[in-house]
Write a protein that holds these residues in place. Structure first.
Motif, PDB file in Angstrom:
ATOM      1  N   TYR A   1      88.413  89.533 111.138  1.00  0.00           N
ATOM      2  CA  TYR A   1      89.194  89.671 112.369  1.00  0.00           C
ATOM      3  C   TYR A   1      90.577  89.088 112.111  1.00  0.00           C
ATOM      4  O   TYR A   1      90.715  88.081 111.413  1.00  0.00           O
ATOM      5  N   TYR A   2      91.585  89.704 112.680  1.00  0.00           N
ATOM      6  CA  TYR A   2      92.927  89.132 112.740  1.00  0.00           C
ATOM      7  C   TYR A   2      93.201  88.856 114.201  1.00  0.00           C
ATOM      8  O   TYR A   2      93.182  89.764 115.030  1.00  0.00           O
ATOM      9  N   LEU A   3      93.451  87.583 114.525  1.00  0.00           N
ATOM     10  CA  LEU A   3      93.607  87.195 115.921  1.00  0.00           C
ATOM     11  C   LEU A   3      94.972  86.571 116.166  1.00  0.00           C
ATOM     12  O   LEU A   3      95.437  85.746 115.378  1.00  0.00           O
ATOM     13  N   SER A   4      95.576  86.974 117.282  1.00  0.00           N
ATOM     14  CA  SER A   4      96.786  86.302 117.747  1.00  0.00           C
ATOM     15  C   SER A   4      96.361  85.339 118.849  1.00  0.00           C
ATOM     16  O   SER A   4      95.282  85.470 119.425  1.00  0.00           O
ATOM     17  N   GLY A   5      97.219  84.374 119.137  1.00  0.00           N
ATOM     18  CA  GLY A   5      96.886  83.363 120.125  1.00  0.00           C
ATOM     19  C   GLY A   5      97.390  83.719 121.508  1.00  0.00           C
ATOM     20  O   GLY A   5      98.130  84.682 121.694  1.00  0.00           O
ATOM     21  N   ALA A   6      97.003  82.919 122.480  1.00  0.00           N
ATOM     22  CA  ALA A   6      97.439  83.123 123.855  1.00  0.00           C
ATOM     23  C   ALA A   6      98.939  82.853 124.000  1.00  0.00           C
ATOM     24  O   ALA A   6      99.612  83.472 124.820  1.00  0.00           O
TER      25      ALA A   6
ATOM     26  N   MET B   1      99.415  86.347 113.680  1.00  0.00           N
ATOM     27  CA  MET B   1      98.006  86.625 113.428  1.00  0.00           C
ATOM     28  C   MET B   1      97.427  85.683 112.373  1.00  0.00           C
ATOM     29  O   MET B   1      98.084  85.374 111.383  1.00  0.00           O
ATOM     30  N   VAL B   2      96.209  85.258 112.614  1.00  0.00           N
ATOM     31  CA  VAL B   2      95.452  84.407 111.712  1.00  0.00           C
ATOM     32  C   VAL B   2      94.189  85.176 111.329  1.00  0.00           C
ATOM     33  O   VAL B   2      93.586  85.852 112.163  1.00  0.00           O
ATOM     34  N   LYS B   3      93.797  85.066 110.076  1.00  0.00           N
ATOM     35  CA  LYS B   3      92.651  85.819 109.560  1.00  0.00           C
ATOM     36  C   LYS B   3      91.365  84.996 109.686  1.00  0.00           C
ATOM     37  O   LYS B   3      91.315  83.847 109.268  1.00  0.00           O
ATOM     38  N   TYR B   4      90.337  85.622 110.263  1.00  0.00           N
ATOM     39  CA  TYR B   4      89.014  85.024 110.406  1.00  0.00           C
ATOM     40  C   TYR B   4      88.020  85.880 109.636  1.00  0.00           C
ATOM     41  O   TYR B   4      87.885  87.069 109.920  1.00  0.00           O
ATOM     42  N   GLU B   5      87.335  85.286 108.669  1.00  0.00           N
ATOM     43  CA  GLU B   5      86.294  85.994 107.930  1.00  0.00           C
ATOM     44  C   GLU B   5      84.950  85.438 108.365  1.00  0.00           C
ATOM     45  O   GLU B   5      84.698  84.234 108.255  1.00  0.00           O
ATOM     46  N   LEU B   6      84.095  86.313 108.870  1.00  0.00           N
ATOM     47  CA  LEU B   6      82.762  85.933 109.314  1.00  0.00           C
ATOM     48  C   LEU B   6      81.766  86.369 108.253  1.00  0.00           C
ATOM     49  O   LEU B   6      81.630  87.566 107.974  1.00  0.00           O
ATOM     50  N   ILE B   7      81.088  85.417 107.670  1.00  0.00           N
ATOM     51  CA  ILE B   7      80.129  85.676 106.601  1.00  0.00           C
ATOM     52  C   ILE B   7      78.731  85.445 107.170  1.00  0.00           C
ATOM     53  O   ILE B   7      78.405  84.329 107.591  1.00  0.00           O
TER      54      ILE B   7
ATOM     55  N   HIS C   1      89.048  79.307 119.133  1.00  0.00           N
ATOM     56  CA  HIS C   1      89.562  78.547 117.988  1.00  0.00           C
ATOM     57  C   HIS C   1      91.018  78.918 117.725  1.00  0.00           C
ATOM     58  O   HIS C   1      91.860  78.046 117.525  1.00  0.00           O
ATOM     59  N   ARG C   2      91.322  80.204 117.742  1.00  0.00           N
ATOM     60  CA  ARG C   2      92.692  80.670 117.483  1.00  0.00           C
ATOM     61  C   ARG C   2      93.658  80.126 118.536  1.00  0.00           C
ATOM     62  O   ARG C   2      94.773  79.686 118.202  1.00  0.00           O
ATOM     63  N   ASN C   3      93.262  80.140 119.791  1.00  0.00           N
ATOM     64  CA  ASN C   3      94.133  79.629 120.860  1.00  0.00           C
ATOM     65  C   ASN C   3      94.442  78.147 120.692  1.00  0.00           C
ATOM     66  O   ASN C   3      95.528  77.696 121.059  1.00  0.00           O
ATOM     67  N   LYS C   4      93.526  77.396 120.110  1.00  0.00           N
ATOM     68  CA  LYS C   4      93.747  75.960 119.896  1.00  0.00           C
ATOM     69  C   LYS C   4      94.725  75.694 118.756  1.00  0.00           C
ATOM     70  O   LYS C   4      95.237  74.582 118.652  1.00  0.00           O
TER      71      LYS C   4
ATOM     72  N   VAL D   1      82.288  80.891 109.410  1.00  0.00           N
ATOM     73  CA  VAL D   1      83.606  81.444 109.699  1.00  0.00           C
ATOM     74  C   VAL D   1      84.635  80.680 108.890  1.00  0.00           C
ATOM     75  O   VAL D   1      84.737  79.458 108.993  1.00  0.00           O
ATOM     76  N   LYS D   2      85.396  81.405 108.088  1.00  0.00           N
ATOM     77  CA  LYS D   2      86.486  80.811 107.304  1.00  0.00           C
ATOM     78  C   LYS D   2      87.796  81.312 107.902  1.00  0.00           C
ATOM     79  O   LYS D   2      87.952  82.498 108.158  1.00  0.00           O
ATOM     80  N   VAL D   3      88.725  80.380 108.117  1.00  0.00           N
ATOM     81  CA  VAL D   3      89.988  80.684 108.790  1.00  0.00           C
ATOM     82  C   VAL D   3      91.122  80.542 107.782  1.00  0.00           C
ATOM     83  O   VAL D   3      91.256  79.506 107.132  1.00  0.00           O
ATOM     84  N   PHE D   4      91.932  81.604 107.664  1.00  0.00           N
ATOM     85  CA  PHE D   4      93.033  81.636 106.703  1.00  0.00           C
ATOM     86  C   PHE D   4      94.354  81.892 107.420  1.00  0.00           C
ATOM     87  O   PHE D   4      94.427  82.672 108.358  1.00  0.00           O
TER      88      PHE D   4
END
Length: 96
Positions: free
Chosen positions: A9-14, A19-25, A91-94, A34-37
């Motif tokens: 997932y690529y997520l932007s914040g509120a 965008m921040v990359k989230y890899e869900l394994i 998590h991304r919003n924080k 979940v690894k956040v890059f």
């Protein structure tokens, strides 16, 4: 061990559209690591370096605990898929 069931997932914040990359394994069953890059941007010229900034787990047990404690009735709002995406977005919003 090789993990093949991975979602990205690529997520932007509120407050920030970066965008921040989230890899869900998928570890086993409905448990995810979940690894956040993110890009390291301060003081570095192009090309940017991608660094892991965080790591956390999302589990079916955590979902069930939160679902039963909240008492919410909407089936869609309480689906496990929604819970996974909601945890990542929170998590991304924080990060902002």
């Amino acid at each position: 061990m090789i993990y093949q069931d991975i979602r990205t997932y690529y997520l932007s914040g509120a407050k920030n559209q970066r965008m921040v990359k989230y890899e869900l394994i998928r570890l086993q069953g409905d448990d995810y690591l979940v690894k956040v890059f993110d890009e390291q941007t301060q003081g570095i010229a192009d090309p940017k370096h991608i660094v892991q900034i965080d790591e956390f787990k999302i589990t079916r047990a955590g979902y069930q605990e939160e679902h039963h404690s909240s008492g919410a009735q909407s089936e869609l709002a309480n689906s496990f898929e929604w819970y996974v995406q909601s945890c990542c977005q929170d998590h991304r919003n924080k990060l902002d």
